[in-house]
Every structure is written in structure tokens, then in C-alpha cells.
Design a protein around this motif. Structure first.
Motif, PDB file in Angstrom:
ATOM      1  N   ARG A 109     -46.087 -15.700 -61.737  1.00 40.79           N
ATOM      2  CA  ARG A 109     -44.804 -15.030 -61.963  1.00 40.79           C
ATOM      3  C   ARG A 109     -44.609 -13.856 -61.006  1.00 40.79           C
ATOM      4  N   MET A 110     -45.680 -13.382 -60.396  1.00 42.65           N
ATOM      5  CA  MET A 110     -45.621 -12.216 -59.514  1.00 42.65           C
ATOM      6  C   MET A 110     -45.571 -12.581 -58.028  1.00 42.65           C
ATOM      7  N   LYS A 111     -45.557 -13.867 -57.708  1.00 48.80           N
ATOM      8  CA  LYS A 111     -45.581 -14.281 -56.307  1.00 48.80           C
ATOM      9  C   LYS A 111     -44.384 -13.729 -55.556  1.00 48.80           C
ATOM     10  N   PRO A 112     -44.575 -13.397 -54.270  1.00 45.80           N
ATOM     11  CA  PRO A 112     -43.449 -12.911 -53.466  1.00 45.80           C
ATOM     12  C   PRO A 112     -42.407 -14.000 -53.247  1.00 45.80           C
ATOM     13  N   TRP A 113     -41.159 -13.558 -53.060  1.00 45.29           N
ATOM     14  CA  TRP A 113     -40.062 -14.501 -52.837  1.00 45.29           C
ATOM     15  C   TRP A 113     -40.044 -15.029 -51.412  1.00 45.29           C
ATOM     16  N   ASP A 114     -40.431 -14.196 -50.443  1.00 44.26           N
ATOM     17  CA  ASP A 114     -40.408 -14.665 -49.057  1.00 44.26           C
ATOM     18  C   ASP A 114     -41.503 -15.713 -48.868  1.00 44.26           C
ATOM     19  N   PRO A 115     -41.589 -16.330 -47.727  1.00 41.68           N
ATOM     20  CA  PRO A 115     -42.548 -17.422 -47.536  1.00 41.68           C
ATOM     21  C   PRO A 115     -43.949 -17.038 -48.036  1.00 41.68           C
ATOM     22  N   PRO A 116     -44.530 -17.904 -48.864  1.00 42.27           N
ATOM     23  CA  PRO A 116     -45.835 -17.571 -49.445  1.00 42.27           C
ATOM     24  C   PRO A 116     -46.938 -17.474 -48.391  1.00 42.27           C
ATOM     25  N   GLN A 117     -47.872 -16.564 -48.647  1.00 44.49           N
ATOM     26  CA  GLN A 117     -49.014 -16.398 -47.759  1.00 44.49           C
ATOM     27  C   GLN A 117     -49.986 -17.575 -47.907  1.00 44.49           C
ATOM     28  N   VAL A 118     -50.060 -18.139 -49.127  1.00 42.13           N
ATOM     29  CA  VAL A 118     -50.955 -19.271 -49.388  1.00 42.13           C
ATOM     30  C   VAL A 118     -50.212 -20.269 -50.266  1.00 42.13           C
ATOM     31  N   HIS A 119     -50.637 -21.511 -50.207  1.00 42.21           N
ATOM     32  CA  HIS A 119     -50.041 -22.549 -51.050  1.00 42.21           C
ATOM     33  C   HIS A 119     -50.561 -22.415 -52.480  1.00 42.21           C
ATOM     34  N   ASN A 120     -49.838 -23.012 -53.420  1.00 40.37           N
ATOM     35  CA  ASN A 120     -50.193 -22.907 -54.832  1.00 40.37           C
ATOM     36  C   ASN A 120     -51.623 -23.354 -55.118  1.00 40.37           C
ATOM     37  N   ALA A 121     -52.070 -24.426 -54.509  1.00 36.40           N
ATOM     38  CA  ALA A 121     -53.427 -24.927 -54.765  1.00 36.40           C
ATOM     39  C   ALA A 121     -54.475 -23.909 -54.311  1.00 36.40           C
ATOM     40  N   ALA A 122     -54.257 -23.296 -53.158  1.00 35.97           N
ATOM     41  CA  ALA A 122     -55.196 -22.283 -52.663  1.00 35.97           C
ATOM     42  C   ALA A 122     -55.153 -21.037 -53.547  1.00 35.97           C
ATOM     43  N   LEU A 123     -53.951 -20.649 -54.005  1.00 34.12           N
ATOM     44  CA  LEU A 123     -53.824 -19.505 -54.897  1.00 34.12           C
ATOM     45  C   LEU A 123     -54.529 -19.781 -56.222  1.00 34.12           C
ATOM     46  N   ASP A 124     -54.352 -20.987 -56.757  1.00 38.62           N
ATOM     47  CA  ASP A 124     -55.030 -21.355 -58.006  1.00 38.62           C
ATOM     48  C   ASP A 124     -56.544 -21.300 -57.847  1.00 38.62           C
ATOM     49  N   ALA A 125     -57.054 -21.725 -56.702  1.00 38.91           N
ATOM     50  CA  ALA A 125     -58.498 -21.666 -56.449  1.00 38.91           C
ATOM     51  C   ALA A 125     -58.986 -20.217 -56.412  1.00 38.91           C
ATOM     52  N   LEU A 126     -58.199 -19.329 -55.788  1.00 42.13           N
ATOM     53  CA  LEU A 126     -58.562 -17.906 -55.756  1.00 42.13           C
ATOM     54  C   LEU A 126     -58.566 -17.309 -57.170  1.00 42.13           C
ATOM     55  N   ILE A 127     -57.561 -17.664 -57.963  1.00 38.91           N
ATOM     56  CA  ILE A 127     -57.482 -17.159 -59.335  1.00 38.91           C
ATOM     57  C   ILE A 127     -58.671 -17.662 -60.143  1.00 38.91           C
ATOM     58  N   GLU A 128     -59.030 -18.919 -59.981  1.00 42.95           N
ATOM     59  CA  GLU A 128     -60.185 -19.487 -60.686  1.00 42.95           C
ATOM     60  C   GLU A 128     -61.472 -18.772 -60.278  1.00 42.95           C
ATOM     61  N   ASP A 129     -61.629 -18.514 -58.978  1.00 43.16           N
ATOM     62  CA  ASP A 129     -62.806 -17.782 -58.498  1.00 43.16           C
ATOM     63  C   ASP A 129     -62.845 -16.371 -59.069  1.00 43.16           C
ATOM     64  N   PHE A 130     -61.683 -15.713 -59.121  1.00 42.94           N
ATOM     65  CA  PHE A 130     -61.606 -14.353 -59.649  1.00 42.94           C
ATOM     66  C   PHE A 130     -61.994 -14.326 -61.133  1.00 42.94           C
ATOM     67  N   ALA A 131     -61.462 -15.261 -61.913  1.00 47.41           N
ATOM     68  CA  ALA A 131     -61.804 -15.332 -63.340  1.00 47.41           C
ATOM     69  C   ALA A 131     -63.301 -15.593 -63.522  1.00 47.41           C
ATOM     70  N   ARG A 132     -63.861 -16.471 -62.711  1.00 47.22           N
ATOM     71  CA  ARG A 132     -65.298 -16.767 -62.785  1.00 47.22           C
ATOM     72  C   ARG A 132     -66.115 -15.523 -62.422  1.00 47.22           C
TER      73      ARG A 132
END
Length: 164
Positions: free
Chosen positions: A95-118
Motif C-alpha cells: 500500500r506504500m509503494k511509490p506511484w512513479d515507476p517502481p524500483q523493483v517488480h512485485n515478485a522481487a519486493l515480495d522476496a525482500l519482504i519475506e527476507d525481512f520478516a525472516r
């Protein structure tokens, strides 16, 4: 049998590998979520050491939250089961992603979030209680989300903010 204990969390301990890993992943996540006029911040602070699991069983939810959240709490959503807290974290970050072109794709962002939670669970231990709290922060954040995470040994606040 002697109970195995974790060393205390010291932010200045260069040998604390879980803390180093968490910090590195937090930086990657911050960089992936930041853009022009969109500054993303993620903080795990405060982290309070606990003595066993008694706090989870005996302390009312509101008291646990007040120990780590200084801002006025408007609403609390207990995450059940607590193992689902990474899903709530992922939703909040998306919900907090920037509106302009994303720095990373959703799959890569999800992987980062999963790593952070772990990394959080590697640092604090398995999360046994989790809640998302709605606050009215004192700073000028445009978007924010706060989580209270409790393991057997630690109580912590995870704060996400976006400033434009």
C-alpha cells in the motif's frame, strides 16, 4: 537440562549476525521503496527483552502495546494466528509503494519482504503475538503502519512510514 538463552540485543555488537542481516535487508527494502518525492522508512524500535512467555499469557493486549508504542493508539487489530504477521506486513508495504515507476517488480519486493520478516524472527525469535496498530504519529508522515511483535524473549514495535 539447562535452558538455552539468547545473548541480549546490542545495536553496537558487530558480531550480532541476525542484527546485521536485518539491517542489510532493511536498507535494501528502503531503497526498493524509495523514489523521487517518496521516502520510505522502516524501524524496529524499541525492542524490549522479556523474561519468558508470561507477558503473552497474563498481560492485556492494550498494556503490551503501550510498552512499545508511545503515540496515541486509535485501533488495534490482533493478527491471528500470529504466524500470519508477514502477510499483513506485505500488504502494508504494498500500500506504500511509490506511484512513479517502481524500483523493483512485485515478485522481487515480495522476496525482500519475506527476507525481512525472516530476519526479524531470526533476531527476536518466533513471533507468538502480533498486532497491527493504528496510531496518530506526531511527525509529518503521509502514510504509516505500525506492528507490535512479541516473541518468547522480546517485545518490539515495527514502524513503517512514507514521507513525500
Amino acid at each position: 537440562m539447562k535452558k538455552k538463552t539468547r545473548p541480549p540485543l546490542l545495536h553496537t555488537d558487530p558480531d550480532n549476525r541476525p542484527l546485521q542481516s536485518l539491517a542489510a535487508t532493511a536498507l535494501q527494502l528502503r531503497d526498493a521503496m524509495s523514489a523521487t518525492n517518496h521516502s520510505f522508512s522502516i524501524d524496529l524500535d524499541p525492542v524490549i527483552e522479556l523474561d519468558g512467555e508470561l507477558l503473552i499469557r497474563r498481560t492485556p493486549v492494550s498494556d503490551r502495546i503501550r510498552r512499545v508504542v508511545a503515540d496515541p493508539v486509535v485501533d488495534t487489530t490482533v493478527i491471528q494466528p500470529a504466524t500470519r504477521w508477514p502477510e499483513h506486513l506485505r500488504s502494508a508495504i504494498h500500500r506504500m509503494k511509490p506511484w512513479d515507476p517502481p524500483q523493483v517488480h512485485n515478485a522481487a519486493l515480495d522476496a525482500l519482504i519475506e527476507d525481512f520478516a525472516r530476519d526479524i524472527e531470526n533476531l527476536l525469535g518466533t513471533i507468538r503475538f502480533a498486532a497491527q496498530v493504528e496510531t496518530r504519529p506526531h511527525d509529518q508522515a503521509n502514510i504509516w503502519a505500525d506492528f507490535v511483535l512479541t516473541s518468547r524473549t522480546h517485545l518490539a514495535r515495527l514502524a513503517l512510514t512514507v514521507d513525500d
